[in-house]
Enzyme design. Structure first.
Site, mmCIF file in Angstrom:
data_model
loop_
_atom_site.group_PDB
_atom_site.id
_atom_site.type_symbol
_atom_site.label_atom_id
_atom_site.label_comp_id
_atom_site.label_asym_id
_atom_site.label_seq_id
_atom_site.Cartn_x
_atom_site.Cartn_y
_atom_site.Cartn_z
ATOM 1 C CE LYS A 202 -2.936 -3.320 0.819
ATOM 2 N NZ LYS A 202 -3.697 -4.006 -0.225
HETATM 3 C C1 LIG Z 1 -4.635 -5.093 0.445
HETATM 4 C C2 LIG Z 1 -6.094 -5.000 0.310
HETATM 5 C C3 LIG Z 1 -6.965 -5.513 1.287
HETATM 6 C C4 LIG Z 1 -6.476 -6.335 2.451
HETATM 7 O O1 LIG Z 1 -5.527 -5.737 3.233
HETATM 8 P P1 LIG Z 1 -4.534 -6.665 4.119
HETATM 9 O O2 LIG Z 1 -3.859 -5.679 4.996
HETATM 10 O O3 LIG Z 1 -3.628 -7.363 3.184
HETATM 11 O O4 LIG Z 1 -5.401 -7.607 4.885
HETATM 12 C C5 LIG Z 1 -8.315 -5.328 1.128
HETATM 13 N N1 LIG Z 1 -8.808 -4.690 0.052
HETATM 14 C C6 LIG Z 1 -8.022 -4.187 -0.910
HETATM 15 C C7 LIG Z 1 -8.636 -3.468 -2.057
HETATM 16 C C8 LIG Z 1 -6.642 -4.358 -0.828
HETATM 17 O O5 LIG Z 1 -5.868 -3.884 -1.805
#
Ligand SMILES: *Cc1c(COP(=O)(O)O)cnc(C)c1O
Length: 419
Positions: A202
Protein backbone atom coordinates in the site's frame (compact mmCIF):
# COMPACT_ATOMS: atom_id res chain seq x y z
CA UNK A 1 10.13 17.41 -30.82
CA UNK A 2 12.80 14.76 -30.48
CA UNK A 3 12.00 11.90 -32.89
CA UNK A 4 12.79 8.53 -31.29
CA UNK A 5 15.08 6.13 -33.09
CA UNK A 6 13.09 3.00 -33.98
CA UNK A 7 15.94 0.60 -33.30
CA UNK A 8 17.13 1.97 -29.96
CA UNK A 9 14.86 1.60 -26.90
CA UNK A 10 13.65 4.89 -25.48
CA UNK A 11 15.07 3.93 -22.10
CA UNK A 12 18.24 1.94 -21.65
CA UNK A 13 18.94 3.09 -18.11
CA UNK A 14 17.62 0.65 -15.50
CA UNK A 15 14.21 1.27 -13.98
CA UNK A 16 15.17 0.74 -10.37
CA UNK A 17 12.19 2.01 -8.42
CA UNK A 18 11.12 -0.08 -5.45
CA UNK A 19 7.94 -0.05 -3.42
CA UNK A 20 6.44 3.33 -2.60
CA UNK A 21 6.09 2.49 1.10
CA UNK A 22 9.31 0.75 2.02
CA UNK A 23 11.49 3.07 -0.10
CA UNK A 24 10.59 5.76 2.44
CA UNK A 25 11.69 3.85 5.54
CA UNK A 26 14.26 6.07 7.21
CA UNK A 27 15.28 7.75 10.45
CA UNK A 28 11.76 8.59 11.55
CA UNK A 29 10.62 4.97 11.29
CA UNK A 30 13.69 3.80 13.22
CA UNK A 31 13.17 6.42 15.89
CA UNK A 32 9.51 5.54 16.42
CA UNK A 33 10.08 1.77 16.51
CA UNK A 34 13.03 2.15 18.87
CA UNK A 35 10.91 4.38 21.07
CA UNK A 36 8.60 1.39 21.60
CA UNK A 37 11.51 -0.87 22.48
CA UNK A 38 12.85 1.71 24.90
CA UNK A 39 9.47 2.06 26.56
CA UNK A 40 9.20 -1.74 26.78
CA UNK A 41 5.49 -1.44 26.11
CA UNK A 42 4.59 -3.53 23.08
CA UNK A 43 0.93 -4.18 23.93
CA UNK A 44 -1.44 -1.26 23.65
CA UNK A 45 -3.66 -2.12 26.60
CA UNK A 46 -0.82 -2.85 29.00
CA UNK A 47 -0.10 -0.55 31.88
CA UNK A 48 0.62 3.08 31.48
CA UNK A 49 -1.05 6.09 30.13
CA UNK A 50 -3.48 5.45 27.25
CA UNK A 51 -2.31 8.53 25.35
CA UNK A 52 1.24 7.15 25.49
CA UNK A 53 0.23 4.15 23.37
CA UNK A 54 1.37 4.23 19.74
CA UNK A 55 -1.87 2.57 18.60
CA UNK A 56 -3.88 5.19 20.42
CA UNK A 57 -1.83 7.96 18.80
CA UNK A 58 -2.28 6.37 15.39
CA UNK A 59 -6.05 6.29 15.88
CA UNK A 60 -6.00 9.94 16.95
CA UNK A 61 -3.99 10.89 13.87
CA UNK A 62 -6.41 9.14 11.49
CA UNK A 63 -9.45 10.57 13.28
CA UNK A 64 -7.95 14.01 12.79
CA UNK A 65 -6.81 13.46 9.17
CA UNK A 66 -10.19 12.05 8.17
CA UNK A 67 -12.33 14.31 10.33
CA UNK A 68 -14.15 11.35 11.89
CA UNK A 69 -15.10 10.67 15.48
CA UNK A 70 -13.80 7.13 15.92
CA UNK A 71 -10.85 5.14 14.63
CA UNK A 72 -9.84 1.63 15.60
CA UNK A 73 -6.40 0.26 14.76
CA UNK A 74 -6.38 -3.44 13.82
CA UNK A 75 -3.84 -5.95 12.55
CA UNK A 76 -4.73 -5.94 8.83
CA UNK A 77 -6.86 -4.38 6.13
CA UNK A 78 -8.90 -7.56 6.00
CA UNK A 79 -9.68 -7.34 9.72
CA UNK A 80 -10.66 -3.69 9.31
CA UNK A 81 -13.25 -4.81 6.73
CA UNK A 82 -14.48 -7.63 8.97
CA UNK A 83 -14.92 -5.37 12.02
CA UNK A 84 -16.70 -2.78 9.88
CA UNK A 85 -19.17 -5.40 8.65
CA UNK A 86 -19.70 -6.92 12.09
CA UNK A 87 -19.87 -3.41 13.52
CA UNK A 88 -22.63 -2.48 11.07
CA UNK A 89 -24.59 -5.55 12.13
CA UNK A 90 -24.05 -7.45 8.87
CA UNK A 91 -24.28 -11.21 9.30
CA UNK A 92 -25.98 -14.46 8.26
CA UNK A 93 -28.74 -13.97 5.68
CA UNK A 94 -27.41 -10.63 4.43
CA UNK A 95 -26.04 -9.82 1.01
CA UNK A 96 -23.21 -7.34 0.54
CA UNK A 97 -22.37 -5.89 -2.88
CA UNK A 98 -18.70 -5.81 -3.89
CA UNK A 99 -17.01 -4.86 -7.17
CA UNK A 100 -15.71 -7.53 -9.57
CA UNK A 101 -12.29 -5.89 -9.52
CA UNK A 102 -10.81 -5.67 -6.03
CA UNK A 103 -8.42 -7.68 -3.92
CA UNK A 104 -10.19 -10.94 -2.95
CA UNK A 105 -10.02 -9.86 0.72
CA UNK A 106 -12.97 -7.49 0.18
CA UNK A 107 -15.23 -10.43 -0.68
CA UNK A 108 -13.54 -12.74 1.84
CA UNK A 109 -14.34 -10.28 4.64
CA UNK A 110 -18.03 -10.57 3.77
CA UNK A 111 -17.81 -14.36 4.09
CA UNK A 112 -15.92 -14.11 7.38
CA UNK A 113 -18.82 -11.98 8.66
CA UNK A 114 -21.05 -14.92 7.56
CA UNK A 115 -22.78 -12.84 4.84
CA UNK A 116 -22.99 -13.42 1.09
CA UNK A 117 -20.95 -11.33 -1.37
CA UNK A 118 -22.73 -10.19 -4.53
CA UNK A 119 -20.33 -9.32 -7.32
CA UNK A 120 -21.03 -6.40 -9.68
CA UNK A 121 -19.34 -4.82 -12.70
CA UNK A 122 -16.76 -2.07 -12.64
CA UNK A 123 -16.73 0.51 -15.44
CA UNK A 124 -14.01 2.52 -17.18
CA UNK A 125 -12.96 3.95 -13.82
CA UNK A 126 -12.12 0.35 -12.74
CA UNK A 127 -14.29 1.05 -9.68
CA UNK A 128 -17.85 -0.10 -8.97
CA UNK A 129 -20.38 0.79 -11.68
CA UNK A 130 -23.23 2.57 -9.81
CA UNK A 131 -25.84 1.25 -12.25
CA UNK A 132 -24.66 -2.30 -11.70
CA UNK A 133 -24.89 -1.69 -7.96
CA UNK A 134 -28.49 -0.56 -8.17
CA UNK A 135 -29.45 -3.48 -10.43
CA UNK A 136 -28.01 -6.01 -7.97
CA UNK A 137 -29.99 -4.87 -4.92
CA UNK A 138 -32.38 -7.51 -3.52
CA UNK A 139 -34.54 -7.59 -0.38
CA UNK A 140 -31.50 -9.19 1.36
CA UNK A 141 -28.96 -6.49 0.49
CA UNK A 142 -27.64 -4.77 3.61
CA UNK A 143 -24.43 -3.10 2.55
CA UNK A 144 -22.25 -2.03 -0.35
CA UNK A 145 -18.47 -1.92 -0.36
CA UNK A 146 -17.06 0.56 -2.88
CA UNK A 147 -13.33 0.03 -3.38
CA UNK A 148 -11.05 2.93 -4.26
CA UNK A 149 -9.03 0.69 -6.51
CA UNK A 150 -5.46 1.54 -7.55
CA UNK A 151 -5.69 4.79 -5.60
CA UNK A 152 -8.62 6.05 -7.68
CA UNK A 153 -11.69 7.33 -5.83
CA UNK A 154 -14.89 5.42 -6.56
CA UNK A 155 -18.01 7.26 -7.77
CA UNK A 156 -19.17 8.13 -4.28
CA UNK A 157 -21.93 10.64 -5.09
CA UNK A 158 -23.83 8.07 -7.14
CA UNK A 159 -23.09 5.22 -4.73
CA UNK A 160 -24.13 7.21 -1.65
CA UNK A 161 -27.38 8.29 -3.34
CA UNK A 162 -28.29 4.70 -4.25
CA UNK A 163 -27.32 3.42 -0.80
CA UNK A 164 -29.41 6.02 0.97
CA UNK A 165 -32.40 5.35 -1.30
CA UNK A 166 -32.25 1.63 -0.43
CA UNK A 167 -31.12 1.93 3.19
CA UNK A 168 -27.75 0.22 2.68
CA UNK A 169 -24.68 0.67 4.83
CA UNK A 170 -21.66 1.92 2.85
CA UNK A 171 -18.31 0.45 3.82
CA UNK A 172 -15.45 2.01 1.89
CA UNK A 173 -12.45 -0.19 1.16
CA UNK A 174 -9.63 2.36 1.25
CA UNK A 175 -6.80 -0.21 1.41
CA UNK A 176 -5.32 1.05 -1.87
CA UNK A 177 -6.17 4.72 -1.41
CA UNK A 178 -4.94 5.94 1.98
CA UNK A 179 -4.77 9.73 1.71
CA UNK A 180 -7.03 10.06 -1.33
CA UNK A 181 -10.15 12.18 -1.50
CA UNK A 182 -13.38 12.61 -3.42
CA UNK A 183 -14.71 16.12 -4.05
CA UNK A 184 -12.71 17.40 -1.11
CA UNK A 185 -13.74 14.68 1.35
CA UNK A 186 -11.10 12.24 2.62
CA UNK A 187 -11.70 8.70 1.36
CA UNK A 188 -12.87 6.57 4.25
CA UNK A 189 -14.92 9.42 5.75
CA UNK A 190 -17.77 9.40 3.22
CA UNK A 191 -19.56 6.10 3.91
CA UNK A 192 -20.64 4.65 7.25
CA UNK A 193 -17.18 3.18 7.71
CA UNK A 194 -13.79 3.41 6.02
CA UNK A 195 -11.26 0.56 6.07
CA UNK A 196 -7.51 0.99 5.60
CA UNK A 197 -4.58 -1.40 5.19
CA UNK A 198 -0.93 -0.89 6.16
CA UNK A 199 0.35 -3.93 4.32
CA UNK A 200 3.61 -3.46 2.41
CA UNK A 201 2.09 -2.99 -1.07
CA UNK A 202 0.00 0.00 0.00
CA UNK A 203 1.01 3.67 -0.13
CA UNK A 204 2.45 3.47 3.38
CA UNK A 205 3.09 0.43 5.53
CA UNK A 206 3.35 -0.93 9.04
CA UNK A 207 4.39 -4.34 7.80
CA UNK A 208 0.86 -5.43 8.55
CA UNK A 209 -1.99 -3.41 9.95
CA UNK A 210 -5.31 -1.75 9.32
CA UNK A 211 -7.63 0.98 10.52
CA UNK A 212 -11.38 1.36 10.83
CA UNK A 213 -12.77 4.90 10.63
CA UNK A 214 -16.37 5.78 11.43
CA UNK A 215 -18.67 8.45 12.82
CA UNK A 216 -21.06 5.78 14.02
CA UNK A 217 -20.68 5.01 17.73
CA UNK A 218 -22.41 1.65 17.47
CA UNK A 219 -20.22 0.47 14.57
CA UNK A 220 -17.17 1.52 16.57
CA UNK A 221 -18.24 -0.17 19.80
CA UNK A 222 -19.21 -3.42 18.09
CA UNK A 223 -15.98 -3.36 16.08
CA UNK A 224 -14.08 -2.89 19.31
CA UNK A 225 -15.79 -5.93 20.83
CA UNK A 226 -15.12 -8.08 17.76
CA UNK A 227 -11.45 -7.07 17.53
CA UNK A 228 -10.61 -8.56 20.92
CA UNK A 229 -12.34 -11.43 22.68
CA UNK A 230 -11.64 -9.77 26.02
CA UNK A 231 -12.33 -6.19 24.98
CA UNK A 232 -15.12 -5.63 27.45
CA UNK A 233 -12.59 -6.37 30.18
CA UNK A 234 -9.84 -4.08 28.87
CA UNK A 235 -11.97 -1.09 28.21
CA UNK A 236 -15.46 -1.18 29.69
CA UNK A 237 -16.22 2.39 28.70
CA UNK A 238 -15.66 1.97 24.98
CA UNK A 239 -17.85 -1.12 24.91
CA UNK A 240 -20.66 1.00 26.33
CA UNK A 241 -23.84 -0.75 27.27
CA UNK A 242 -23.75 -3.06 24.28
CA UNK A 243 -24.43 -6.74 24.72
CA UNK A 244 -20.99 -8.37 24.48
CA UNK A 245 -20.20 -11.24 22.14
CA UNK A 246 -17.16 -13.29 21.21
CA UNK A 247 -14.52 -11.62 19.10
CA UNK A 248 -11.31 -12.63 17.39
CA UNK A 249 -7.92 -11.12 18.08
CA UNK A 250 -7.32 -8.35 15.58
CA UNK A 251 -5.39 -6.09 17.96
CA UNK A 252 -2.56 -3.98 16.59
CA UNK A 253 0.87 -4.29 18.18
CA UNK A 254 2.65 -1.17 19.38
CA UNK A 255 5.56 -1.91 17.02
CA UNK A 256 3.30 -1.93 13.97
CA UNK A 257 1.53 1.17 15.25
CA UNK A 258 4.83 3.02 15.64
CA UNK A 259 5.84 2.17 12.08
CA UNK A 260 2.43 3.24 10.75
CA UNK A 261 2.65 6.45 12.75
CA UNK A 262 6.01 7.36 11.22
CA UNK A 263 4.96 6.39 7.70
CA UNK A 264 1.66 8.25 7.99
CA UNK A 265 3.58 11.54 8.33
CA UNK A 266 4.62 11.02 4.70
CA UNK A 267 1.21 10.51 3.09
CA UNK A 268 0.49 14.00 1.80
CA UNK A 269 4.01 14.60 0.53
CA UNK A 270 4.04 11.25 -1.26
CA UNK A 271 0.73 11.93 -2.96
CA UNK A 272 1.86 15.41 -4.02
CA UNK A 273 4.96 13.91 -5.66
CA UNK A 274 2.97 11.14 -7.35
CA UNK A 275 0.36 13.58 -8.62
CA UNK A 276 3.06 15.69 -10.20
CA UNK A 277 4.53 12.63 -11.91
CA UNK A 278 1.17 11.44 -13.20
CA UNK A 279 0.05 14.85 -14.44
CA UNK A 280 3.32 15.36 -16.33
CA UNK A 281 2.86 12.02 -18.08
CA UNK A 282 -0.85 12.38 -18.84
CA UNK A 283 -0.22 15.84 -20.31
CA UNK A 284 2.44 14.33 -22.54
CA UNK A 285 0.18 11.61 -23.94
CA UNK A 286 -3.17 13.42 -23.99
CA UNK A 287 -3.16 13.74 -27.78
CA UNK A 288 -2.34 10.08 -28.53
CA UNK A 289 -5.56 9.08 -30.29
CA UNK A 290 -5.18 5.29 -30.17
CA UNK A 291 -5.17 5.09 -26.36
CA UNK A 292 -7.88 6.09 -23.93
CA UNK A 293 -6.98 7.12 -20.40
CA UNK A 294 -8.79 5.55 -17.45
CA UNK A 295 -11.66 7.79 -16.33
CA UNK A 296 -10.88 9.20 -12.88
CA UNK A 297 -13.98 10.27 -10.88
CA UNK A 298 -12.01 13.05 -9.15
CA UNK A 299 -8.43 13.56 -10.39
CA UNK A 300 -7.60 15.84 -7.44
CA UNK A 301 -8.21 12.91 -5.10
CA UNK A 302 -6.31 10.28 -7.09
CA UNK A 303 -3.22 8.96 -5.26
CA UNK A 304 -1.70 8.79 -8.74
CA UNK A 305 0.63 5.81 -8.34
CA UNK A 306 -1.10 4.01 -11.18
CA UNK A 307 -1.35 5.09 -14.81
CA UNK A 308 -3.89 3.06 -16.77
CA UNK A 309 -4.95 3.42 -20.39
CA UNK A 310 -7.09 1.27 -22.66
CA UNK A 311 -6.51 -0.04 -26.15
CA UNK A 312 -9.27 -1.09 -28.54
CA UNK A 313 -8.91 -4.81 -27.83
CA UNK A 314 -7.19 -7.30 -25.57
CA UNK A 315 -4.84 -8.33 -28.39
CA UNK A 316 -3.80 -4.72 -28.94
CA UNK A 317 -3.18 -4.12 -25.24
CA UNK A 318 -1.05 -7.26 -25.01
CA UNK A 319 1.03 -6.15 -27.97
CA UNK A 320 1.25 -2.56 -26.70
CA UNK A 321 2.42 -3.81 -23.32
CA UNK A 322 5.08 -6.04 -24.83
CA UNK A 323 6.47 -3.27 -27.04
CA UNK A 324 6.43 -0.82 -24.13
CA UNK A 325 8.51 -3.26 -22.08
CA UNK A 326 10.99 -3.45 -24.96
CA UNK A 327 11.26 0.33 -24.77
CA UNK A 328 12.50 -0.10 -21.19
CA UNK A 329 9.27 0.83 -19.37
CA UNK A 330 7.99 -1.85 -16.96
CA UNK A 331 4.24 -2.23 -17.29
CA UNK A 332 1.57 -4.88 -17.52
CA UNK A 333 -1.81 -5.61 -18.95
CA UNK A 334 -4.26 -6.20 -16.12
CA UNK A 335 -6.03 -9.44 -16.99
CA UNK A 336 -3.70 -11.33 -19.30
CA UNK A 337 -0.47 -11.43 -17.36
CA UNK A 338 -0.29 -15.20 -17.36
CA UNK A 339 -1.23 -15.71 -13.72
CA UNK A 340 -4.51 -15.95 -11.82
CA UNK A 341 -4.61 -12.37 -10.52
CA UNK A 342 -6.55 -12.47 -7.25
CA UNK A 343 -7.86 -8.96 -7.84
CA UNK A 344 -10.16 -10.26 -10.59
CA UNK A 345 -13.41 -11.98 -9.54
CA UNK A 346 -13.08 -14.73 -12.18
CA UNK A 347 -10.10 -16.05 -10.19
CA UNK A 348 -11.93 -16.06 -6.84
CA UNK A 349 -12.35 -19.80 -6.86
CA UNK A 350 -13.64 -20.44 -3.35
CA UNK A 351 -16.28 -17.79 -3.91
CA UNK A 352 -17.37 -18.88 -7.37
CA UNK A 353 -17.61 -22.46 -6.04
CA UNK A 354 -19.28 -21.37 -2.77
CA UNK A 355 -16.67 -23.20 -0.76
CA UNK A 356 -16.56 -22.75 3.02
CA UNK A 357 -14.26 -24.07 5.76
CA UNK A 358 -17.06 -26.48 6.59
CA UNK A 359 -19.43 -27.81 3.97
CA UNK A 360 -22.23 -28.13 6.51
CA UNK A 361 -22.52 -24.45 7.21
CA UNK A 362 -21.51 -21.80 4.72
CA UNK A 363 -22.98 -18.28 4.30
CA UNK A 364 -24.72 -19.59 1.17
CA UNK A 365 -26.34 -22.72 2.59
CA UNK A 366 -27.05 -21.44 6.10
CA UNK A 367 -30.71 -21.37 7.16
CA UNK A 368 -30.90 -17.59 7.46
CA UNK A 369 -30.03 -17.00 3.82
CA UNK A 370 -33.14 -16.76 1.64
CA UNK A 371 -31.51 -15.29 -1.45
CA UNK A 372 -30.11 -17.11 -4.44
CA UNK A 373 -26.87 -15.47 -5.55
CA UNK A 374 -25.23 -17.04 -8.60
CA UNK A 375 -21.64 -16.76 -9.74
CA UNK A 376 -19.89 -17.61 -13.00
CA UNK A 377 -16.45 -16.72 -14.36
CA UNK A 378 -18.06 -14.77 -17.24
CA UNK A 379 -20.73 -13.00 -15.20
CA UNK A 380 -19.12 -9.55 -15.47
CA UNK A 381 -18.22 -9.17 -19.15
CA UNK A 382 -17.73 -5.40 -19.01
CA UNK A 383 -15.19 -5.80 -16.20
CA UNK A 384 -13.30 -8.48 -18.11
CA UNK A 385 -13.37 -6.29 -21.22
CA UNK A 386 -11.98 -3.18 -19.49
CA UNK A 387 -9.32 -5.20 -17.69
CA UNK A 388 -8.21 -7.02 -20.84
CA UNK A 389 -7.89 -3.75 -22.73
CA UNK A 390 -5.96 -2.00 -19.95
CA UNK A 391 -2.24 -1.34 -19.82
CA UNK A 392 -0.98 -0.27 -16.39
CA UNK A 393 2.24 1.47 -15.42
CA UNK A 394 3.20 1.76 -11.74
CA UNK A 395 4.50 5.22 -10.88
CA UNK A 396 6.93 6.12 -8.11
CA UNK A 397 7.51 9.21 -5.99
CA UNK A 398 11.18 9.40 -7.01
CA UNK A 399 10.52 9.61 -10.75
CA UNK A 400 12.05 12.82 -12.06
CA UNK A 401 11.18 14.77 -15.20
CA UNK A 402 13.52 12.67 -17.29
CA UNK A 403 11.86 9.46 -16.11
CA UNK A 404 8.43 10.89 -16.90
CA UNK A 405 9.67 11.92 -20.31
CA UNK A 406 10.90 8.40 -21.00
CA UNK A 407 7.42 7.08 -20.26
CA UNK A 408 5.86 9.69 -22.53
CA UNK A 409 8.28 9.03 -25.40
CA UNK A 410 7.92 5.27 -25.09
CA UNK A 411 4.11 5.41 -25.15
CA UNK A 412 4.18 7.78 -28.13
CA UNK A 413 6.66 5.59 -29.98
CA UNK A 414 4.70 2.36 -29.43
CA UNK A 415 1.44 4.05 -30.41
CA UNK A 416 3.09 5.32 -33.60
CA UNK A 417 4.54 1.88 -34.43
CA UNK A 418 1.14 0.22 -33.97
CA UNK A 419 -0.79 2.90 -35.86
C1 LIG B 1 -4.63 -5.09 0.44
C2 LIG B 1 -6.09 -5.00 0.31
C3 LIG B 1 -6.97 -5.51 1.29
C4 LIG B 1 -6.48 -6.34 2.45
O1 LIG B 1 -5.53 -5.74 3.23
P1 LIG B 1 -4.53 -6.67 4.12
O2 LIG B 1 -3.86 -5.68 5.00
O3 LIG B 1 -3.63 -7.36 3.18
O4 LIG B 1 -5.40 -7.61 4.89
C5 LIG B 1 -8.31 -5.33 1.13
N1 LIG B 1 -8.81 -4.69 0.05
C6 LIG B 1 -8.02 -4.19 -0.91
C7 LIG B 1 -8.64 -3.47 -2.06
C8 LIG B 1 -6.64 -4.36 -0.83
O5 LIG B 1 -5.87 -3.88 -1.81
Amino acid sequence: MHVPNEAVPVRTRPWDFGLISTDEIGELEKEYVLRVLNKKRVFRYSGGNKADSEAFQLEALYAQRLGVQHCLAVNSGTSSLVVALIGAGIGPGDEVIVPAYTYIATAAAVLIARAVPVIVEVDDTLTMDPQALEAAITPYTKAVMPVHMRGVPAQMDEIMAIASKHGLAVIEDVAQANGGSYKGKPLGSIGDAGCFSFQQYKLITAGEGGMLATNNKSIYSRANIYHDSAFVYWDMNEADNLVPFAGENYRMSELNAALALAQSQRIDELIAKLQRVKSLITAGIADVASIRLQRIPDPAGDLSYSLVFYLESGEKSALFSELLSKEGIPNGTISNNGFADRHIYSNWRYILEKQGASERDTPWNCQSYKGNVQYAPDMCPATLDWLSRAVAIGLHQNMNEEDCNDVIQAIRKVAAVLA
